[in-house]
Design an enzyme around this catalytic site. Structure first.
Site, PDB file in Angstrom:
ATOM      1  N   LYS A   1      59.837  29.155  60.453  1.00  0.00           N
ATOM      2  CA  LYS A   1      60.280  28.455  61.664  1.00  0.00           C
ATOM      3  C   LYS A   1      61.191  29.352  62.501  1.00  0.00           C
ATOM      4  CE  LYS A   1      61.050  24.057  61.529  1.00  0.00           C
ATOM      5  NZ  LYS A   1      61.624  22.864  60.950  1.00  0.00           N
TER       6      LYS A   1
ATOM      7  N   ARG B   1      68.153  22.787  60.495  1.00  0.00           N
ATOM      8  CA  ARG B   1      66.794  22.631  59.948  1.00  0.00           C
ATOM      9  C   ARG B   1      66.488  23.714  58.929  1.00  0.00           C
ATOM     10  NH1 ARG B   1      63.493  19.755  63.793  1.00  0.00           N
ATOM     11  NH2 ARG B   1      64.740  19.228  65.595  1.00  0.00           N
TER      12      ARG B   1
ATOM     13  N   GLY C   1      58.016  18.980  54.658  1.00  0.00           N
ATOM     14  CA  GLY C   1      58.766  17.803  54.219  1.00  0.00           C
ATOM     15  C   GLY C   1      59.507  17.970  52.910  1.00  0.00           C
TER      16      GLY C   1
ATOM     17  N   MET D   1      62.087  20.071  52.231  1.00  0.00           N
ATOM     18  CA  MET D   1      63.523  20.335  52.325  1.00  0.00           C
ATOM     19  C   MET D   1      64.149  19.527  53.453  1.00  0.00           C
ATOM     20  SD  MET D   1      63.563  24.324  51.354  1.00  0.00           S
ATOM     21  CE  MET D   1      62.421  24.705  52.607  1.00  0.00           C
TER      22      MET D   1
ATOM     23  N   ARG E   1      53.514  27.642  64.865  1.00  0.00           N
ATOM     24  CA  ARG E   1      53.077  28.488  63.741  1.00  0.00           C
ATOM     25  C   ARG E   1      51.569  28.564  63.780  1.00  0.00           C
ATOM     26  NH1 ARG E   1      54.712  23.824  59.457  1.00  0.00           N
ATOM     27  NH2 ARG E   1      53.260  22.355  60.346  1.00  0.00           N
TER      28      ARG E   1
ATOM     29  N   HIS F   1      30.372  25.263  27.633  1.00  0.00           N
ATOM     30  CA  HIS F   1      28.937  25.483  27.846  1.00  0.00           C
ATOM     31  C   HIS F   1      28.472  24.773  29.118  1.00  0.00           C
ATOM     32  CE1 HIS F   1      24.639  24.499  27.267  1.00  0.00           C
ATOM     33  NE2 HIS F   1      24.587  25.758  26.870  1.00  0.00           N
TER      34      HIS F   1
ATOM     35  N   ARG G   1      20.904  36.635  30.281  1.00  0.00           N
ATOM     36  CA  ARG G   1      21.179  36.188  28.907  1.00  0.00           C
ATOM     37  C   ARG G   1      19.830  35.785  28.296  1.00  0.00           C
ATOM     38  NH1 ARG G   1      25.934  33.628  31.560  1.00  0.00           N
ATOM     39  NH2 ARG G   1      27.833  34.308  30.490  1.00  0.00           N
TER      40      ARG G   1
ATOM     41  N   ARG H   1      20.465  41.425  28.469  1.00  0.00           N
ATOM     42  CA  ARG H   1      21.341  41.496  27.295  1.00  0.00           C
ATOM     43  C   ARG H   1      20.589  41.010  26.070  1.00  0.00           C
ATOM     44  NH1 ARG H   1      26.568  37.891  26.931  1.00  0.00           N
ATOM     45  NH2 ARG H   1      25.026  36.306  26.420  1.00  0.00           N
TER      46      ARG H   1
ATOM     47  N   GLU I   1      33.545  43.743  25.779  1.00  0.00           N
ATOM     48  CA  GLU I   1      34.083  42.378  25.718  1.00  0.00           C
ATOM     49  C   GLU I   1      34.922  42.143  24.473  1.00  0.00           C
ATOM     50  OE1 GLU I   1      30.858  39.537  25.742  1.00  0.00           O
ATOM     51  OE2 GLU I   1      29.612  40.765  24.441  1.00  0.00           O
TER      52      GLU I   1
ATOM     53  N   SER J   1      29.345  47.014  30.998  1.00  0.00           N
ATOM     54  CA  SER J   1      29.535  45.805  31.796  1.00  0.00           C
ATOM     55  C   SER J   1      30.620  44.984  31.112  1.00  0.00           C
ATOM     56  CB  SER J   1      28.234  45.013  31.885  1.00  0.00           C
ATOM     57  OG  SER J   1      28.469  43.824  32.598  1.00  0.00           O
TER      58      SER J   1
ATOM     59  N   GLY K   1      32.490  42.049  29.864  1.00  0.00           N
ATOM     60  CA  GLY K   1      32.270  40.624  29.583  1.00  0.00           C
ATOM     61  C   GLY K   1      33.636  39.963  29.542  1.00  0.00           C
ATOM     62  N   THR K   2      34.101  39.602  30.715  1.00  0.00           N
ATOM     63  CA  THR K   2      35.499  39.172  30.802  1.00  0.00           C
ATOM     64  C   THR K   2      35.744  37.788  30.200  1.00  0.00           C
ATOM     65  OG1 THR K   2      34.956  38.558  33.061  1.00  0.00           O
ATOM     66  CG2 THR K   2      36.169  40.610  32.760  1.00  0.00           C
ATOM     67  N   ASN K   3      34.674  37.039  29.920  1.00  0.00           N
ATOM     68  CA  ASN K   3      34.891  35.748  29.240  1.00  0.00           C
ATOM     69  C   ASN K   3      35.383  36.011  27.821  1.00  0.00           C
ATOM     70  OD1 ASN K   3      33.714  34.671  31.530  1.00  0.00           O
ATOM     71  ND2 ASN K   3      31.697  34.480  30.595  1.00  0.00           N
ATOM     72  N   ASP K   4      34.602  36.826  27.097  1.00  0.00           N
ATOM     73  CA  ASP K   4      35.024  37.130  25.730  1.00  0.00           C
ATOM     74  C   ASP K   4      36.261  38.011  25.708  1.00  0.00           C
ATOM     75  OD1 ASP K   4      33.492  35.864  23.641  1.00  0.00           O
ATOM     76  OD2 ASP K   4      31.744  36.824  24.537  1.00  0.00           O
TER      77      ASP K   4
ATOM     78  N   CYS L   1      30.297  41.161  34.291  1.00  0.00           N
ATOM     79  CA  CYS L   1      29.352  40.043  34.326  1.00  0.00           C
ATOM     80  C   CYS L   1      29.960  38.762  33.766  1.00  0.00           C
ATOM     81  CB  CYS L   1      28.068  40.393  33.596  1.00  0.00           C
ATOM     82  SG  CYS L   1      28.323  40.751  31.854  1.00  0.00           S
TER      83      CYS L   1
ATOM     84  N   TYR M   1      29.804  47.456  40.526  1.00  0.00           N
ATOM     85  CA  TYR M   1      29.268  46.170  40.961  1.00  0.00           C
ATOM     86  C   TYR M   1      29.945  45.011  40.238  1.00  0.00           C
ATOM     87  CZ  TYR M   1      26.602  46.021  36.571  1.00  0.00           C
ATOM     88  OH  TYR M   1      26.265  45.995  35.256  1.00  0.00           O
TER      89      TYR M   1
HETATM   90  C1  PEP Z   1      31.345  37.463  28.677  1.00  0.00           C
HETATM   91  O1  PEP Z   1      31.773  37.332  27.546  1.00  0.00           O
HETATM   92  O2  PEP Z   1      32.073  37.635  29.668  1.00  0.00           O
HETATM   93  C2  PEP Z   1      29.909  37.350  28.946  1.00  0.00           C
HETATM   94  C3  PEP Z   1      29.427  37.597  30.143  1.00  0.00           C
HETATM   95  O3  PEP Z   1      29.119  36.934  27.929  1.00  0.00           O
HETATM   96  P1  PEP Z   1      28.991  35.414  27.456  1.00  0.00           P
HETATM   97  O4  PEP Z   1      29.713  34.566  28.452  1.00  0.00           O
HETATM   98  O5  PEP Z   1      27.545  35.127  27.405  1.00  0.00           O
HETATM   99  O6  PEP Z   1      29.645  35.457  26.124  1.00  0.00           O
HETATM  100 MG    MG Z   2      30.356  37.462  25.903  1.00  0.00          MG
END
Ligand code: PEP
Ligand code: MG
Length: 902
Positions: free
Chosen positions: A29, A98, A107, A109, A343, A459, A582, A637, A767, A786, A788-791, A854, A874
């Site tokens: 402000k 103010r 709102g 503060m 603003r 899942h 997969r 894979r 991974e 690649s 595997g950022t989930n695992d 991935c 990528y």
């Molecule tokens: C992962 O682990 O990031 C991955 C891409 O493999 P999945 O999810 O199938 O385990």
């Molecule tokens: Mg995995």
């Protein structure tokens, strides 16, 4: 800090000293009031006390040295400029105090108006207002009310009750029916309330009022609601608020006065025009409180043409200056227009794209800036169908918005029933406690998926996102009873055949059908809307900005797809290959029997026979995908999940066997199956026999897949196509694992490929944390990595990806341990560090090593920026996320190049 420095430190800025870029110091402000002042716009004079003063106060509980003196100086110059003194009995200067932080916290503060009024100056104010006693006493009672509540914590209801009593005494509901005497009486009552709660008289010294009000605004930074809001919005807790002391102007001096808010364009659609509300004879808080109905801003033209024209001129000027949609607050005091705030205005996702496009057309910004002004989260919002919630629909439950969109349909509880009803042309919602690979056909057939358990990487969530299908997961108020074909929620029972509606963005679940609208942006990406030939500002803007993003980005964008249909759709959405195919779903359905034979094989030759039967089926799978991705790389894979996932659940099998035995039936086959399921049972299957481990334990399994891939590629090449297969080995933790698989695969490939010209790369997922930490060794045996950022997230944090989000993440988010689930957006410090190490050491060992990602993070906007920074080649994400990743990859370049940041 040395004492001398403390004394000299500048804590107070006149509006003429600041500018819009000083938001950190002066708050949003204050910075914008300064900017408008410097533009020569009519801003009531004032000054800003910096966020640094607030920080110092909050750290020590005392105003920093030098602050009081600087306030005194600025107050004096304000008094000189206005020719009035604060609280002067004859002609008082009044100010508002103010809050205003760096990031808007609407709102949250405090504000105190009319500071400087007391028992004497109220009389002077009346005289200055042409003998308007009513106005003066109303201003005074507002001061006591706000000051009491904000500064001295007097319960606000007490003032409100007293006001209601005064109105009842006059048999009215309207504040305006109270005359000067009524308000004078109310001031007396308010003062008594003040005394009762604070043990002291209402302060009559204007400067004391001012100092206490400033202190109260500082303290409001740590008010409970402000703390909560910051946590939610991820605003750092240590910024503090600035305090603006502004000369009061009055919109409640009669019919030639008033107050209003306006936008320079429609913040809903982005359309050009004038959007705003005006309320005559009122102060700002009356508009917010909704005490009286506002009129459209256009009506001001009839009421006060001069002010209206001036306002329109200022709005045009502000847009040109800020080069963006502005929102403003203004007051007209007896025909004189004053700007109280401006603003850059908030807007919907659609308006963000449309406005960015318009501003390019108007030559106010370039395309880089337009790209900077929109984001992937907005694009994602525009890609999902939405509920038309204009009627009253009350949700009955709320789960996790696991895959965005809106879907209505008939409730079913089994995959088979979903397929059956979908074949009859019905929209169905598949409801399960949680899903597993067996539900795949039902998930494909359903319009949406609703589960009572599981988080954003369950899942159901991952598969639904992959399909671009609406999913609400972890709606734990829902009690699902599959055998009875019903669920209960909020005391109601929903049977198979009833209709429900689910919102995968908000996680809300509704009973009955809520109407759904399709997304035009998806129609455009699908190729069914031509941006050059339709009159749709949104589609045209999206087209233009996406084209620019594609021209800018360095990261390629691939997709995670394991069917020809998904591959084809992703390609239309702009995917430049497949980053993760997969292969596990290819082992289900009709093939289950073969897989059971493979797993149960005892006699010599049994396993080989099962693999031989699977080979042509797999080859056909890959041929279809290679065809759809002709000319583009396809990373396949090798099979990853634990084998027991392909067998029936233990309990169900045990019950079936026991019942059949009881009946004296021949159960030799079922017994063998049961024994196998028991043998394979693992306490932690996610950390057990899966991925490369499985490939090394079951002879011939990976070999069959490698052969099917190579043969499919050769057959595509023979048919005149170009297949570019990349074979990816999952869950590698040690280079020896990869070397073993590689040696066998290379033999098969060279045997199959011959002189066909087909080239097959072999690489690995990274991974398992150990793989990241030994990436230099692993790169010796891998042509690509690649992530595997989930695992990798699961194993770096030790969080079970299927359980923790529903179980306790809410608490971690509440405590601020992280601002967002690390399964959703990459944890830069931990998991991100593993990625950096692996990328650096991998490339050091093998220059030119191809790097991608991935995991789910490949489609998350913030994570895409991180992958750009780390230098990956990528990202790969679900088909529906492909446009989001394209946009963000372009934005990452523009932002790294140093465009100004928000
Ligand atoms: C992962 O682990 O990031 C991955 C891409 O493999 P999945 O999810 O199938 O385990
Ligand atoms: Mg995995």
């Amino acid at each position: 800090m040395a004492a001398q420095e403390t004394v000299d430190h500048k804590y107070v800025y006149d509006f003429s000293e600041g500018n819009k870029d000083l938001k950190g110091l002066l708050g949003g402000k204050g910075a914008n009031l300064a900017e408008m002042t410097n533009l020569g716009l009519p801003v009531p004079p004032g000054f800003t006390i910096t966020t640094e003063a607030c920080q110092a106060y909050l750290a020590t509980g005392q105003e920093p040295d030098g602050l009081a003196g600087q306030i005194e100086q600025h107050l004096e110059s304000l008094e000189r400029a206005m020719g009035k003194r604060l609280g002067d009995p004859q002609d008082p200067l009044l100010v508002s105090v103010r809050s205003g932080a760096k990031f808007s916290m609407p709102g949250m503060m405090e504000t105190v108006l009319n500071v400087g009024l007391n028992d004497q100056s109220v009389v002077g104010l009346s005289a200055q207002a042409g003998g308007n006693d009513r106005f003066a006493w109303d201003s005074y009672r507002r001061l006591i009310q706000m000051f009491g509540k904000t500064v001295c914590e007097v319960p606000g209801e007490e003032f409100e009750h007293a006001l209601d009593d005064a109105k009842s005494a006059k048999s009215t509901h309207n504040d305006l029916d109270l005359d000067a005497d009524d308000l004078r009486g109310l001031v007396d009552t308010y003062k008594k309330i003040f005394l009762k709660h604070t043990g002291r008289e209402f302060p009559q010294q204007p400067r004391e009022q001012l100092d206490l009000a400033i202190r109260a605004v500082f303290e409001s930074w740590n008010a409970e609601r402000a703390v909560l809001y910051r946590r939610q919005e991820r605003i750092p807790a240590d910024l503090g608020t600035a305090v603006n002391v502004v000369t009061m102007v009055f919109g409640n001096l009669g019919p030639d006065s008033g107050t209003g808010v306006a936008f320079t364009r429609d913040p809903g659609s982005g359309a050009q025009g004038i959007y705003g509300d005006y309320l005559a004879n009122a102060q700002g808080e009356d508009v917010v409180a909704g005490i009286r109905n506002t009129v459209p801003l256009q009506e001001l033209e009839q009421l006060d043409k001069a002010s209206y024209d001036e306002l329109l001129g200022i709005m045009a000027r502000l847009e040109e200056h800020y080069k963006d949609l502005c929102d403003i607050e203004f007051t007209i005091e007896r025909g004189k227009l004053w700007m109280l705030q401006t603003r850059v205005g908030k807007r919907t996702a659609a308006a963000a794209f449309v406005i960015a496009g318009q501003l390019v057309d108007e030559g106010l910004i370039d395309l880089d800036e337009a790209l900077h002004r929109v984001n992937g989260a907005q694009l994602a919002q525009l890609m999902f169908p939405r509920f038309q919630l204009d009627h009253e629909f009350e949700p009955v439950a709320k789960g996790i918005g696991a895959s965005p969109g809106a879907a209505s349909g008939t409730v079913v509880f089994t995959s088979a029933r979903a397929v059956e009803l979908a074949a009859e042309g019905k929209s169905v919602i598949l409801v399960r406690r949680e899903t597993n690979p067996d539900d795949l056909n039902g998930m494909i057939a359903a319009k949406g998926i609703l589960t009572s358990r599981g988080g954003k990487t369950s899942h159901a969530a991952v598969v639904a996102r992959g399909m671009g299908k609406t999913c609400v997961s972890g709606a734990d108020e829902i009690d699902v009873n599959v055998p009875a074909k019903r669920f209960t929620v909020a005391g109601q029972t929903v049977n198979e055949g009833d209709v429900v509606s689910i919102d995968g963005t908000t996680g809300k679940v509704y009973l009955g059908e809520v109407p759904v609208m399709p997304s035009e942006v998806v129609q455009y990406f699908e190729g069914s809307l031509d941006p050059e030939h339709i009159d749709n500002a949104l589609v045209r803007a999206v087209h233009r900005i996406m084209t620019h993003a594609d021209g800018k980005r360095r990261l390629a964008v691939r997709t995670n797809a394991d069917t020809g249909a998904d591959a084809a759709r992703a390609r239309r959405f702009g995917a430049e290959g497949i980053g993760l195919c997969r292969t596990e779903h290819m082992f289900l359905g009709d093939r289950r029997e073969l897989v059971e034979r493979l797993i149960l094989a005892r006699a010599p030759g049994e396993r080989e026979a099962a693999l031989e039967a699977l080979l042509p089926l797999q080859r056909a799978d890959f041929e279809e995908i290679f065809r759809e991705m002709d000319g583009l790389p396809v990373t396949v894979r090798l099979i990853d999940p634990p084998l027991h996932e392909f067998l029936p659940p233990l309990e169900q099998l045990a019950v079936n066997v026991a019942v059949a035995q009881e009946r004296g039936e021949d159960v030799a086959k079922e017994e063998a199956l049961l024994a196998a399921v028991r043998r394979m049972h693992e306490e932690n299957p996610m950390l057990g026999l899966r991925g490369v481990r499985l490939g090394l334990v079951i002879p011939g399994l990976f070999a069959m897949q490698v052969r099917a891939i190579a043969e499919a590629a050769v057959s595509c090449a023979r048919a005149g196509g170009v297949a570019k297969p990349e074979i990816m080995v999952p869950l590698v933790g040690a280079v020896q694992e990869l070397e073993t698989v590689r040696a066998e695969a290379e033999k098969i490939i060279s045997e199959v490929v011959g002189d066909s010209g087909v080239e097959v790369l072999i690489g690995t997922m990274i991974e398992v944390p150990r793989a990241a930490l030994t990436a230099g060794q692993i790169a010796e045996a891998a042509e690509f990595f690649s992530f595997g950022t989930n695992d990798l997230t699961q194993m770096a944090w030790g969080f079970s990806r299927d359980d923790v989000e529903g179980a306790f993440f809410w608490r971690y988010l509440e405590l601020g341990i992280f601002g967002i689930s690390p399964f959703e957006s990459i944890d830069r410090d931990g998991v991100g560090r593993l990625i950096r190490i692996a990328a650096e050491e991998g490339r050091a060992a093998r220059p030119g090593l191809k790097l991608g990602v991935c995991g789910e993070h490949g489609g998350d906007p913030d994570s895409v920026h991180f992958f750009h920074e780390v230098g990956l080649d990528y990202v790969s994400c679900s088909p529906f996320r492909v446009p989001v990743a394209r946009l963000e990859a372009g934005r990452a370049v523009v932002e790294t190049d140093g465009s100004d940041s928000r």
